[in-house]
Structures are given as structure tokens and as C-alpha cells.
Design a protein around this motif. Structure first.
Motif, PDB file in Angstrom:
ATOM      1  N   GLY A  63       4.004   8.698  -1.182  1.00 22.24           N
ATOM      2  CA  GLY A  63       4.986   7.702  -1.592  1.00 22.24           C
ATOM      3  C   GLY A  63       5.439   6.743  -0.501  1.00 22.24           C
ATOM      4  O   GLY A  63       6.272   5.874  -0.747  1.00 22.24           O
ATOM      5  N   THR A  64       4.892   6.877   0.704  1.00 29.39           N
ATOM      6  CA  THR A  64       5.256   5.964   1.787  1.00 29.39           C
ATOM      7  C   THR A  64       4.632   4.597   1.529  1.00 29.39           C
ATOM      8  O   THR A  64       3.421   4.493   1.311  1.00 29.39           O
ATOM      9  CB  THR A  64       4.764   6.503   3.146  1.00 29.39           C
ATOM     10  N   GLU A  65       5.468   3.559   1.537  1.00 30.98           N
ATOM     11  CA  GLU A  65       4.999   2.195   1.282  1.00 30.98           C
ATOM     12  C   GLU A  65       4.850   1.421   2.579  1.00 30.98           C
ATOM     13  O   GLU A  65       5.661   1.550   3.486  1.00 30.98           O
ATOM     14  CB  GLU A  65       5.972   1.447   0.367  1.00 30.98           C
ATOM     15  N   ARG A  66       3.788   0.627   2.638  1.00 28.10           N
ATOM     16  CA  ARG A  66       3.543  -0.267   3.774  1.00 28.10           C
ATOM     17  C   ARG A  66       3.248  -1.649   3.216  1.00 28.10           C
ATOM     18  O   ARG A  66       2.287  -1.823   2.461  1.00 28.10           O
ATOM     19  CB  ARG A  66       2.361   0.234   4.609  1.00 28.10           C
ATOM     20  N   ASP A  67       4.069  -2.630   3.577  1.00 22.66           N
ATOM     21  CA  ASP A  67       3.877  -4.008   3.132  1.00 22.66           C
ATOM     22  C   ASP A  67       3.014  -4.748   4.140  1.00 22.66           C
ATOM     23  O   ASP A  67       3.229  -4.644   5.350  1.00 22.66           O
ATOM     24  CB  ASP A  67       5.215  -4.741   3.013  1.00 22.66           C
ATOM     25  N   TYR A  72       0.856  -1.180   0.000  1.00 20.16           N
ATOM     26  CA  TYR A  72       0.000   0.000   0.000  1.00 20.16           C
ATOM     27  C   TYR A  72       0.892   1.228   0.000  1.00 20.16           C
ATOM     28  O   TYR A  72       1.795   1.342   0.820  1.00 20.16           O
ATOM     29  CB  TYR A  72      -0.896   0.012   1.240  1.00 20.16           C
ATOM     30  N   VAL A  73       0.623   2.153  -0.909  1.00 20.82           N
ATOM     31  CA  VAL A  73       1.410   3.369  -1.040  1.00 20.82           C
ATOM     32  C   VAL A  73       0.482   4.560  -0.828  1.00 20.82           C
ATOM     33  O   VAL A  73      -0.582   4.633  -1.450  1.00 20.82           O
ATOM     34  CB  VAL A  73       2.069   3.465  -2.440  1.00 20.82           C
ATOM     35  N   ASP A  74       0.884   5.473   0.058  1.00 18.80           N
ATOM     36  CA  ASP A  74       0.050   6.660   0.224  1.00 18.80           C
ATOM     37  C   ASP A  74       0.441   7.702  -0.824  1.00 18.80           C
ATOM     38  O   ASP A  74       1.405   7.520  -1.572  1.00 18.80           O
ATOM     39  CB  ASP A  74       0.094   7.202   1.658  1.00 18.80           C
ATOM     40  N   HIS A  75      -0.306   8.788  -0.881  1.00 17.53           N
ATOM     41  CA  HIS A  75      -0.086   9.791  -1.929  1.00 17.53           C
ATOM     42  C   HIS A  75       1.280  10.467  -1.826  1.00 17.53           C
ATOM     43  O   HIS A  75       1.746  11.066  -2.786  1.00 17.53           O
ATOM     44  CB  HIS A  75      -1.207  10.830  -1.916  1.00 17.53           C
ATOM     45  N   LYS A 103       0.741  -3.777  -5.838  1.00 14.13           N
ATOM     46  CA  LYS A 103       0.952  -2.432  -5.292  1.00 14.13           C
ATOM     47  C   LYS A 103      -0.270  -1.591  -5.631  1.00 14.13           C
ATOM     48  O   LYS A 103      -0.685  -1.523  -6.793  1.00 14.13           O
ATOM     49  CB  LYS A 103       2.201  -1.802  -5.895  1.00 14.13           C
ATOM     50  N   VAL A 104      -0.852  -0.989  -4.599  1.00 13.65           N
ATOM     51  CA  VAL A 104      -1.975  -0.073  -4.780  1.00 13.65           C
ATOM     52  C   VAL A 104      -1.645   1.247  -4.080  1.00 13.65           C
ATOM     53  O   VAL A 104      -0.979   1.257  -3.052  1.00 13.65           O
ATOM     54  CB  VAL A 104      -3.310  -0.653  -4.245  1.00 13.65           C
ATOM     55  N   THR A 105      -2.102   2.325  -4.673  1.00 12.24           N
ATOM     56  CA  THR A 105      -1.848   3.658  -4.123  1.00 12.24           C
ATOM     57  C   THR A 105      -3.180   4.314  -3.777  1.00 12.24           C
ATOM     58  O   THR A 105      -4.130   4.234  -4.543  1.00 12.24           O
ATOM     59  CB  THR A 105      -1.105   4.523  -5.169  1.00 12.24           C
ATOM     60  N   THR A 106      -3.220   4.943  -2.613  1.00  7.32           N
ATOM     61  CA  THR A 106      -4.444   5.653  -2.210  1.00  7.32           C
ATOM     62  C   THR A 106      -4.398   7.087  -2.741  1.00  7.32           C
ATOM     63  O   THR A 106      -3.342   7.716  -2.768  1.00  7.32           O
ATOM     64  CB  THR A 106      -4.595   5.663  -0.677  1.00  7.32           C
ATOM     65  N   PRO A 107      -5.550   7.602  -3.163  1.00 11.16           N
ATOM     66  CA  PRO A 107      -5.606   8.969  -3.670  1.00 11.16           C
ATOM     67  C   PRO A 107      -5.355   9.996  -2.560  1.00 11.16           C
ATOM     68  O   PRO A 107      -5.652   9.735  -1.391  1.00 11.16           O
ATOM     69  CB  PRO A 107      -7.034   9.121  -4.191  1.00 11.16           C
ATOM     70  N   HIS A 119     -11.146   3.465  -2.273  1.00 10.82           N
ATOM     71  CA  HIS A 119     -10.636   3.714  -3.628  1.00 10.82           C
ATOM     72  C   HIS A 119      -9.117   3.628  -3.651  1.00 10.82           C
ATOM     73  O   HIS A 119      -8.444   4.189  -2.795  1.00 10.82           O
ATOM     74  CB  HIS A 119     -11.112   5.107  -4.062  1.00 10.82           C
ATOM     75  N   VAL A 120      -8.586   2.900  -4.626  1.00  8.88           N
ATOM     76  CA  VAL A 120      -7.142   2.795  -4.824  1.00  8.88           C
ATOM     77  C   VAL A 120      -6.826   2.849  -6.314  1.00  8.88           C
ATOM     78  O   VAL A 120      -7.695   2.607  -7.150  1.00  8.88           O
ATOM     79  CB  VAL A 120      -6.548   1.484  -4.238  1.00  8.88           C
ATOM     80  N   TYR A 121      -5.566   3.161  -6.601  1.00 10.16           N
ATOM     81  CA  TYR A 121      -5.036   3.059  -7.957  1.00 10.16           C
ATOM     82  C   TYR A 121      -4.200   1.788  -8.009  1.00 10.16           C
ATOM     83  O   TYR A 121      -3.264   1.615  -7.228  1.00 10.16           O
ATOM     84  CB  TYR A 121      -4.157   4.264  -8.296  1.00 10.16           C
ATOM     85  N   VAL A 122      -4.548   0.887  -8.916  1.00  8.62           N
ATOM     86  CA  VAL A 122      -3.845  -0.387  -9.058  1.00  8.62           C
ATOM     87  C   VAL A 122      -2.630  -0.183  -9.960  1.00  8.62           C
ATOM     88  O   VAL A 122      -2.733   0.414 -11.034  1.00  8.62           O
ATOM     89  CB  VAL A 122      -4.777  -1.464  -9.657  1.00  8.62           C
TER      90      VAL A 122
END
Length: 106
Positions: free
Chosen positions: A11-15, A6-9, A98-102, A50-53
């Protein structure tokens, strides 16, 4: 276990280790991922998950169903790779997803 990133807007990644059969949203909520509120609890009745795949996984996450598309119509910043994470079921094929939150969900 399947690894979801999971990546926040910013750029911080959390596995996270997700369980087979749970949704990407359920794994996020269980692991307190910021930006995925899941107000409706996974009923596809809101767009707070909602996420961006990531492009590499678009084919593996499937197509949006009509109800999901209807909910995304209410979300901010919808893109071609937008999905509701409650509608993506964790499978072995999604290992490394990997998904990113808006930004609007932070």
C-alpha cells in the motif's frame, strides 16, 4: 509532466512525474520504483513490469495486444486489470494514473 502513482503490494504510494510518450515502465525505472524490474528493457519479452491498473483508468490505458497477453500468461496473479507497464504509453489522459505492483514482484 503527467503524475503516475505507483503502489506496492503493502500500500505504499510513490508519485512520479512521467514524460509524455514514455512508457509507464520507463518512468518507473527512471525513478527506481521497486517491483518493476523491466528485465527485457521494454521489449514486451518478459512480465517483470506487470501492474494492476486502477479501475478508473482501464479504458484510458487501452486493450492488451496479443504479445502482451502472451507474456502475461507467464506472470503470477494475473487479473482482469493486469497490464505490462511497458505497453502503456504516458499521455495527458493518464494524469493521476494509479498502478499497483503484484506481491510476487517484491
Amino acid at each position: 509532466m503527467v503524475k503516475i502513482i505507483y503502489v506496492d503490494h503493502e500500500g505504499t504510494e510513490r508519485d512520479v512525474d512521467a514524460n509524455l510518450g514514455e512508457s509507464v515502465m520507463e518512468a518507473a525505472v527512471r525513478n527506481n520504483i521497486p517491483g518493476i524490474d523491466a528485465d527485457c528493457g521494454g521489449a514486451c519479452a518478459c512480465a517483470t513490469c506487470h501492474v494492476y491498473v486502477d479501475e478508473a483508468f482501464l479504458d484510458k490505458t487501452g486493450e492488451r495486444e496479443a504479445m502482451e497477453q502472451s507474456m502475461l500468461d507467464f506472470a503470477e496473479g494475473v487479473q482482469e486489470n493486469s497490464r505490462l507497464s511497458c505497453q502503456i504509453s504516458v499521455s495527458d489522459e493518464l494524469d493521476g494514473l494509479k498502478v499497483t505492483t503484484p506481491e510476487s514482484q517484491h
